[in-house]
Write an enzyme that holds these catalytic residues in place. Structure first.
Site, PDB file in Angstrom:
ATOM      1  N   GLU A  85       0.826  -1.214   0.000  1.00  0.00           N
ATOM      2  CA  GLU A  85      -0.026  -0.008   0.006  1.00  0.00           C
ATOM      3  C   GLU A  85       0.927   1.448  -0.031  1.00  0.00           C
ATOM      4  O   GLU A  85       1.710   1.398   0.975  1.00  0.00           O
ATOM      5  CB  GLU A  85      -1.121   0.066   1.196  1.00  0.00           C
ATOM      6  CG  GLU A  85      -2.158   1.240   1.275  1.00  0.00           C
ATOM      7  CD  GLU A  85      -2.849   1.166   2.514  1.00  0.00           C
ATOM      8  OE1 GLU A  85      -3.043  -0.092   2.899  1.00  0.00           O
ATOM      9  OE2 GLU A  85      -3.389   2.257   2.913  1.00  0.00           O
ATOM     10  N   LYS A 279      -7.100  -0.883  11.615  1.00  0.00           N
ATOM     11  CA  LYS A 279      -6.670  -1.329  10.402  1.00  0.00           C
ATOM     12  C   LYS A 279      -5.295  -0.617   9.983  1.00  0.00           C
ATOM     13  O   LYS A 279      -4.373  -1.119   9.625  1.00  0.00           O
ATOM     14  CB  LYS A 279      -7.484  -1.200   9.126  1.00  0.00           C
ATOM     15  CG  LYS A 279      -7.205  -1.718   7.480  1.00  0.00           C
ATOM     16  CD  LYS A 279      -6.442  -0.822   6.859  1.00  0.00           C
ATOM     17  CE  LYS A 279      -6.021  -1.310   5.430  1.00  0.00           C
ATOM     18  NZ  LYS A 279      -5.069  -0.580   4.803  1.00  0.00           N
ATOM     19  N   ASP A 295       4.138 -14.703  11.100  1.00  0.00           N
ATOM     20  CA  ASP A 295       2.964 -14.998  10.726  1.00  0.00           C
ATOM     21  C   ASP A 295       1.761 -14.018  10.886  1.00  0.00           C
ATOM     22  O   ASP A 295       1.207 -13.795  11.914  1.00  0.00           O
ATOM     23  CB  ASP A 295       2.503 -16.532  11.525  1.00  0.00           C
ATOM     24  CG  ASP A 295       1.210 -16.906  11.049  1.00  0.00           C
ATOM     25  OD1 ASP A 295       0.251 -16.196  10.396  1.00  0.00           O
ATOM     26  OD2 ASP A 295       0.788 -18.147  11.350  1.00  0.00           O
ATOM     27  N   HIS A 392      -2.248  10.716   0.622  1.00  0.00           N
ATOM     28  CA  HIS A 392      -2.304   9.394  -0.149  1.00  0.00           C
ATOM     29  C   HIS A 392      -2.469   9.323  -1.689  1.00  0.00           C
ATOM     30  O   HIS A 392      -1.619   8.677  -2.163  1.00  0.00           O
ATOM     31  CB  HIS A 392      -3.689   8.877   0.441  1.00  0.00           C
ATOM     32  CG  HIS A 392      -3.874   7.355   0.140  1.00  0.00           C
ATOM     33  ND1 HIS A 392      -3.356   6.215   0.678  1.00  0.00           N
ATOM     34  CD2 HIS A 392      -4.517   6.770  -1.178  1.00  0.00           C
ATOM     35  CE1 HIS A 392      -3.546   5.010   0.171  1.00  0.00           C
ATOM     36  NE2 HIS A 392      -4.418   5.506  -0.865  1.00  0.00           N
TER      37      HIS A 392
HETATM   38  C1  MEV Z   1      -5.804   3.026   5.339  1.00  0.00           C
HETATM   39  O1  MEV Z   1      -5.029   2.122   4.728  1.00  0.00           O
HETATM   40  C2  MEV Z   1      -5.466   3.253   6.963  1.00  0.00           C
HETATM   41  C3  MEV Z   1      -6.534   4.412   7.318  1.00  0.00           C
HETATM   42  O2  MEV Z   1      -7.722   4.208   6.792  1.00  0.00           O
HETATM   43  C4  MEV Z   1      -6.492   4.291   8.867  1.00  0.00           C
HETATM   44  C5  MEV Z   1      -7.341   5.176   9.674  1.00  0.00           C
HETATM   45  O3  MEV Z   1      -8.095   5.599   9.301  1.00  0.00           O
HETATM   46  O4  MEV Z   1      -6.966   5.223  10.699  1.00  0.00           O
HETATM   47  C6  MEV Z   1      -6.050   5.895   6.811  1.00  0.00           C
END
Ligand code: MEV
Length: 438
Positions: A85, A279, A295, A392
């Site tokens: 990513e 995430k 793992d 991003h």
């Molecule tokens: C993207 O991979 C992760 C985010 O969505 C985490 C978050 O919203 O805190 C930017």
């Protein structure tokens, strides 16, 4: 329609490739070329990869990157990260730099206990079972001596074996709940071998236990397996600074601190947000887990379970302002290894560990927790200030240009152009078409 294949695993690599190329892809020659293109030219290296799993036909590359300037307990690290990513590594590096001048990351291992269970069915008298268990408990240790000996030399071994009655949940369900210390090994094989020996001891001893009825003597072992839920294999990583030192463009330090606190409070209260929040943490955690040959499925499962240990799924990070001190921390379970498994086989894993100064499993736990915390700080920082898309999309620009078939020269021009323009799919397409038509 394709027909099932017999004895696929016994085919040579070339035969496997022929079979998949001619039965499942449109252009067999292109498929073969592509699979070959990703082979390692060094036959020895390729063989190592071929033998990790079964039926290998090629390698699947992911980028191996470095996030420098992580100050952890006053020691500087460059953290290797393997991830697809865009913007994760940039975000980690940015967070590392931010905290480098504010005291860095402080970490501590809270516990290193691993867990495994023997799940079995016993429909007889529970009191008798407890008496039986107490009597045979030393045998569990004795009968696993050949397995535990070398682990004990390294300071590990079986910590405790408990009998648990779970028959209110499943008829007759009992378990041996066992805890282990596995030092620098992740310990899956060690734990599973011990558990299978416990199961065998349990069955054999029960079958000859005179106080049991014939039915009670026939304990039914359902399964013996380690647990990836390791709430006592826990690590904490923290950053803190004076609120005034939390400087950020376009916003006062106080307001920035307040926004972070609010963002964390929302992630604690709202599972929809908590999942995405966590995430982002896993972006950092998984990238280091992959680079160091651990793992990631086990780690993911264990961490997400931990995120709902108090009921609803919640944030893994926490933040406070007390007096004039801002504190931001993470607490996650991490059962990791720095010996065994891929760690001694995969040449890049070995290198990743070397870059991390050959950490012990406990040190690696701390580094991984820092990567997770840094990633979360970076994400929340963007979210509560500029929004996530600005950074991003900038990072994603090269992916878009590659997808659109831009030449190196066009890429260079457009990277320059988008330093001061907003990146969207449409704007990149338009700008590319414009320079192509000139
Ligand atoms: C993207 O991979 C992760 C985010 O969505 C985490 C978050 O919203 O805190 C930017």
């Amino acid at each position: 329609m394709n027909t099932p294949v017999e004895g696929f695993s016994r085919l040579s690599k070339a035969e496997k490739i022929d079979w998949i190329a001619s039965n499942f892809t449109k252009d067999a020659e292109r498929t073969k070329q592509l699979l070959q293109q990703y082979w390692n030219p060094d036959k020895k290296v390729q063989k190592v990869h071929d033998e990790f799993i079964e039926n290998t036909v090629s390698n699947y590359y992911l980028p191996f990157a470095l996030a420098p300037n992580f100050l952890i307990n006053d020691k500087l690290y460059a953290i290797p990260m393997v991830i697809e990513e865009s913007s994760v590594v940039a975000a980690a590096s940015k967070a590392a730099k931010f905290w480098l001048n504010r005291g860095g990351f402080k970490t501590a291992v809270i516990g290193t206990e691993k867990v495994g269970q023997v799940h079995f069915i016993f429909k007889g008298d529970s009191n008798k079972l407890q008496g039986f268990f107490d009597e045979i408990k030393p045998d569990f240790f004795k009968n696993t001596k050949s397995i535990t000996q070398s682990m004990e030399k390294r300071g590990g071994g079986i910590k405790e074996i408990l009998l648990r009655n779970m028959s209110d949940k499943v008829e007759g369900y009992h378990q041996l709940h066992c805890t282990f210390e596995t030092k620098d090994a992740m310990g899956a094989n060690f734990i599973n071998s011990c558990l299978e020996q416990f199961a065998s001891t349990l069955k054999v001893r029960a079958s000859a236990y005179e106080s049991f009825t014939t039915e009670e003597q026939d304990i039914e072992v359902v399964m013996s397996i380690l647990s990836n839920y390791v709430p006592n294999c826990l690590v904490r990583a923290e950053v803190s600074c004076a609120v005034d030192a939390l400087t950020e463009d376009g916003i006062s330090a106080k307001e920035f601190a307040e926004k972070i606190i609010q963002a964390i409070a929302i992630a604690k209260a709202e599972p929809y947000r908590a999942v995405t929040h966590n995430k982002g943490i896993m972006n950092g955690v998984d990238a280091v887990i992959l680079a160091t040959g651990n793992d990631f499925r086990a780690i993911e499962a264990g961490i997400h379970a931990y995120a709902s240990k108090d009921g609803p799924y919640s944030s893994l990070t926490h933040a406070t302002v007390e007096g004039d001190v801002f504190k931001f921390w993470i607490e996650i379970p991490l059962a990791l290894g720095t010996v065994g498994g891929l760690t001694s086989l995969h040449p890049l894993v070995k290198l990743a560990l070397e870059i991390l100064q050959n950490p012990s499993a406990e040190e690696l736990m701390q580094i991984v927790a820092v990567a997770g915390l840094a990633q979360n700080f970076a994400a929340v920082r963007s979210l509560v200030t500029t929004g996530i898309q600005k950074g991003h999309m900038k990072m994603h620009l090269l992916n878009l240009l590659n997808q659109m078939g831009a030449t190196e020269n066009e890429k260079q021009q457009l990277v320059q152009y988008f330093k001061t323009n907003t990146v969207t799919n449409a704007s990149v397409k338009e700008a590319l078409e414009k320079i192509q038509s000139e």
